[in-house]
Design a protein around this motif. Structure first.
Motif: not given
Length: 268
Positions: A35-54
């Motif tokens: 359950g604690r690991l689940l939040l890292f799934v959207p976080l990985a997508l979030h960080l990928y999107l940030l890297d593309e823009v920032i």
């Protein structure tokens, strides 16, 4: 995968998990390891999107939307790491909603001007430290809100499920001050390192801009909170008030200034 679909998937995953870990729900206050690991799934997508823009190439582009999104991503990251060692399960739903809101803002306002000295590794470290302080203090602010809720329900015969499994308030407050102490150290290093880049960005070694004033004010608030804790034993509502006041002031120092310039005044 099309970028719009990736944004939609990230937001949907954040919100879906937020609903799953909602206060009062069966998974709210006792997530297992998976359950604690689940939040890292959207976080990985979030960080990928940030890297593309920032980081478009060698530059560093930060607008209001991407700045807020970076704060949200680091908030989720710090929470995800801390939840393995500390009793923070009651905050999970709110942290996930904060992450979803950050992605939405980035999708709507992804642009921003390339910052001076963006190619310098030390400048990138300075910016990373600044956003790390934002993220850590955001977790501390959410934790302070959780303590406030726990205090409100302290004398009720049947506490809500959100606070029923929490440790004693003294334990929660000790954890709060650990986060504030670490955030204060990072914020201090951020302000000191910022002096080295001020002259090339603003033409002066220590300009009194809105960003500088709010940054120093937030540092002073947290310094007062830690001093009050050590000297006068501040706790309870006093500690909660100063923690939230410091975070709001810190939020105004960069993200708030970007909001005024880009959204209210229409300037990049």
């Amino acid at each position: 995968m099309p970028e719009a679909l990736l944004y939609l998937l990230t937001v949907a995953t954040y919100l879906g998990l937020s609903a799953y870990f909602r206060p009062g729900g069966p998974a709210c206050c006792g997530p297992t390891g998976w359950g604690r690991l689940l939040l890292f799934v959207p976080l990985a997508l979030h960080l990928y999107l940030l890297d593309e823009v920032i980081l478009p190439g060698a530059g560093l582009s930060l607008g209001f939307g991407t700045s807020f999104s970076a704060v949200a991503a680091l908030t989720v990251l710090f929470y995800g790491l801390a939840a393995w060692h500390y009793p923070l399960a009651g905050m999970q739903s709110f942290v996930l909603m904060f992450g979803a809101f950050g992605v939405l803002l980035q999708a709507v306002m992804p642009g921003g001007r390339v910052l001076p000295d963006a190619g310098m590794p030390l400048f990138k470290v300075h910016m990373l430290a600044a956003f790390a302080a934002y993220g850590l203090f955001a977790v501390a602010a959410l934790h302070a809100a959780l303590i406030a809720i726990a205090e409100k329900h302290l004398h009720r015969p049947v506490p809500t499920r959100m606070v029923a499994g929490l440790p004693p308030l003294l334990t929660l407050e000790k954890l709060l001050f650990r986060m504030v102490e670490l955030g204060f150290l990072i914020l201090t290093l951020t302000l000191l390192s910022g002096i080295f880049f001020s002259e090339s960005i603003y033409g002066r070694a220590f300009p009194l801009t809105h960003m500088t004033v709010f940054g120093i004010a937030s540092w002073a608030i947290y310094a007062a909170l830690l001093s009050g804790r050590r000297i006068y034993g501040w706790r309870g509502r006093t500690a909660i008030f100063w923690t939230l006041a410091g975070f709001v002031t810190l939020l105004l120092s960069y993200v708030g200034v970007k909001f005024v310039l880009e959204v209210l005044l229409g300037r990049a």
